[in-house]
Motif scaffolding. Structure first.
Motif, short mmCIF file in Angstrom:
data_model
loop_
_atom_site.label_atom_id
_atom_site.label_comp_id
_atom_site.label_asym_id
_atom_site.label_seq_id
_atom_site.Cartn_x
_atom_site.Cartn_y
_atom_site.Cartn_z
N TRP A 152 0.80 -1.23 0.00
CA TRP A 152 0.00 0.00 0.00
C TRP A 152 0.83 1.28 0.00
CZ3 TRP A 152 0.96 2.94 4.34
CH2 TRP A 152 1.50 2.27 5.46
N PHE A 153 2.14 1.18 0.27
CA PHE A 153 2.99 2.37 0.34
C PHE A 153 4.07 2.23 -0.72
CE2 PHE A 153 5.75 5.09 3.47
CZ PHE A 153 5.78 6.11 2.53
N LYS A 154 4.03 3.15 -1.71
CA LYS A 154 4.99 3.10 -2.82
C LYS A 154 5.83 4.38 -2.86
CE LYS A 154 2.43 0.00 -5.90
NZ LYS A 154 1.97 -0.19 -7.29
N ALA A 155 6.91 4.30 -3.63
CA ALA A 155 7.79 5.46 -3.80
C ALA A 155 7.00 6.65 -4.34
CB ALA A 155 8.93 5.11 -4.74
N ALA A 156 7.33 7.84 -3.84
CA ALA A 156 6.73 9.11 -4.27
C ALA A 156 5.28 9.28 -3.86
CB ALA A 156 6.87 9.31 -5.78
N ASP A 213 5.50 18.87 -6.01
CA ASP A 213 6.88 19.02 -6.47
C ASP A 213 7.76 17.92 -5.88
OD1 ASP A 213 9.08 20.69 -7.74
OD2 ASP A 213 9.73 20.69 -5.65
N LEU A 214 7.56 17.61 -4.59
CA LEU A 214 8.32 16.53 -3.96
C LEU A 214 8.02 15.19 -4.64
CD1 LEU A 214 7.90 17.55 -0.22
CD2 LEU A 214 10.04 17.60 -1.52
N ARG A 215 6.75 14.96 -4.98
CA ARG A 215 6.37 13.72 -5.65
C ARG A 215 7.09 13.60 -6.98
NH1 ARG A 215 0.13 12.73 -6.76
NH2 ARG A 215 0.21 12.43 -4.49
N ARG A 216 7.13 14.68 -7.76
CA ARG A 216 7.79 14.63 -9.06
C ARG A 216 9.28 14.34 -8.92
NH1 ARG A 216 4.55 19.63 -9.53
NH2 ARG A 216 2.56 19.03 -10.49
N ARG A 217 9.84 14.70 -7.79
CA ARG A 217 11.26 14.43 -7.54
C ARG A 217 11.48 13.04 -6.94
NH1 ARG A 217 13.98 19.56 -7.62
NH2 ARG A 217 12.45 21.25 -7.76
N GLY A 218 10.39 12.27 -6.78
CA GLY A 218 10.50 10.89 -6.29
C GLY A 218 10.56 10.76 -4.79
N ILE A 219 10.17 11.81 -4.06
CA ILE A 219 10.22 11.79 -2.60
C ILE A 219 8.83 11.53 -2.04
CG2 ILE A 219 10.77 13.13 -0.52
CD1 ILE A 219 12.67 14.80 -2.36
N ALA A 220 8.66 10.43 -1.31
CA ALA A 220 7.39 10.12 -0.66
C ALA A 220 7.23 10.98 0.59
CB ALA A 220 7.32 8.65 -0.31
N VAL A 221 6.01 11.38 0.86
CA VAL A 221 5.73 12.22 2.03
C VAL A 221 4.61 11.59 2.86
CG1 VAL A 221 5.11 14.52 2.87
CG2 VAL A 221 6.38 14.28 0.72
N VAL A 222 4.86 11.43 4.15
CA VAL A 222 3.85 10.95 5.10
C VAL A 222 3.54 12.11 6.04
CG1 VAL A 222 3.29 9.29 6.91
CG2 VAL A 222 4.73 8.60 4.97
N ILE A 223 2.26 12.48 6.13
CA ILE A 223 1.86 13.63 6.93
C ILE A 223 0.97 13.17 8.07
CG2 ILE A 223 0.75 15.89 6.90
CD1 ILE A 223 1.24 15.93 3.86
N VAL A 224 1.32 13.55 9.28
CA VAL A 224 0.53 13.24 10.46
C VAL A 224 -0.44 14.39 10.71
CG1 VAL A 224 0.58 12.71 12.93
CG2 VAL A 224 2.41 11.89 11.43
N ALA A 225 -1.72 14.06 10.94
CA ALA A 225 -2.75 15.08 11.11
C ALA A 225 -3.70 14.69 12.24
CB ALA A 225 -3.53 15.27 9.81
N HIS A 226 -4.47 15.67 12.70
CA HIS A 226 -5.46 15.44 13.75
C HIS A 226 -6.83 15.19 13.13
CE1 HIS A 226 -2.41 17.67 16.20
NE2 HIS A 226 -2.71 16.70 17.03
#
Length: 349
Positions: free
Chosen positions: A67-71, A207-220
């Protein structure tokens, strides 16, 4: 017209006007040169159907589970104090060590940057030590360290800090960026404003996605706990959203206990099963256990989320109506549910 040399211009304009005029001319020449070098954005990128069919596209590799892939851009959200940071840090350790987080196996060792906007440095370090099985490629950016060393606040809604963090990730070959959490790291924006999110945050995440960087964001979670707090615009570009729910016996001062459930999933062929987690301190380490969540617990959560009928709940849980009816009878016997017509209602126990 006869060309003028610098002495002529100096006599005509004077020293105070000459230098700005020269600087303005230099900037204009530089801008024109850059414009000539840059290829047209649209014309150089449009592909015919045949060319598009033959285009070599690299498959995005899996990072954790299926379920978790690059970018990816993904969210982890839940009520305050439920265990979001524990889970995010456990994911970070699994990715950097190339091991498991619960049932989810890391497919490769990743370089991860964990950005914390809320915890004290000693709490963050002690949690990391407790979860760590071996040293990996995990890096930390703490709001407190930023202030101690620069006397400035970490604020990722500022374009300058976004650009600096992007440059750092590219330079250090960061593959996963974990941002904990929205409320503390993205200040100065109206959280219910779709325009603020799109203009100040989403463009950076893409922009981060296009550079191949995955982002995980913690939220309330919002007040009803079923959805994230703030604009739903945040969910549009997400590949997955993982929600944490309460379970009985949880103690926020002694580890964490919660149920994880995917409310959005673009990658896996089917949603991973809901899991009940127990993260319990044991001396200098923590013991992380999990098991498939009790359907009766999930049944109650769907009612709390606003579903009222057997049909609605059966569809969401992937069960038959008969199975849901059996769960309802157990709940009635336990004293926390009653049925009024075709609708279920929770009772205070």
């Amino acid at each position: 017209m006869q060309a003028k040399d610098l002495s002529d211009l100096h006599a005509e304009l004077g020293r105070e006007k000459l230098l700005p005029a020269i600087q303005e001319n230099v900037e204009e020449v530089r801008h024109n040169a850059e414009s000539e070098i840059q290829p047209p954005i649209v014309a150089s990128s449009v592909l015919g159907e045949a060319e598009f069919d033959d285009l070599m596209i690299a498959e995005r590799p899996a990072l954790l589970g299926d379920w978790f892939k690059a970018a990816d851009t993904g969210f982890i959200y839940g009520k305050r104090g439920l265990g979001k940071s524990w889970l995010a840090l456990a994911l970070a350790r699994a990715l950097t060590e190339g091991c498991k987080c619960g049932p989810w196996s890391a497919s490769r060792v990743c370089r991860v940057l964990y950005v914390d906007g809320e915890m004290s440095v000693d709490d963050l370090r002690s949690r990391n030590h407790a979860l760590r099985k071996k040293k990996g490629e995990l890096m930390f950016l703490s709001h407190q360290i930023v202030f101690d060393r620069t006397r400035k606040a970490l604020c990722l809604s500022e374009p300058a800090q976004q650009a600096e963090l992007t440059a750092f990730c590219e330079r250090e070959k960061i593959q996963v960026l974990i941002l904990d959490n929205i409320a503390c790291l993205f200040r100065g924006i109206e959280e219910n404003s779709a325009d603020d999110w799109r203009d100040q945050i989403e463009h950076w995440l893409l922009d981060l996605r296009r550079r191949g960087i995955a982002v995980v964001i913690v939220a309330h979670a919002g007040r009803n706990t079923a959805t994230m707090r703030g604009t739903s615009k945040r969910e549009d570009a997400a590949f997955w959203i993982l929600r944490l729910d309460e379970v009985s016996g949880a103690d926020e001062h002694n580890g964490a206990k919660f149920v994880t459930r995917f409310v959005k999933n673009r990658n896996a062929p089917s949603d991973p099963v809901p899991l009940e987690w127990n993260i319990k301190p044991d001396g200098k380490c923590v013991i992380v256990t999990y098991h498939e969540a009790d359907n009766l617990v999930l049944f109650r959560q769907w009612i709390e989320d606003g579903l009222e009928t057997c049909s609605e709940i059966a569809e969401e849980m992937g069960l038959s109506k008969g199975q849901v009816s059996k769960l309802a009878k157990k709940a009635e016997k336990a004293g926390w549910l009653k049925k009024v017509g075709r609708k279920y209602q929770l009772l205070e126990v």
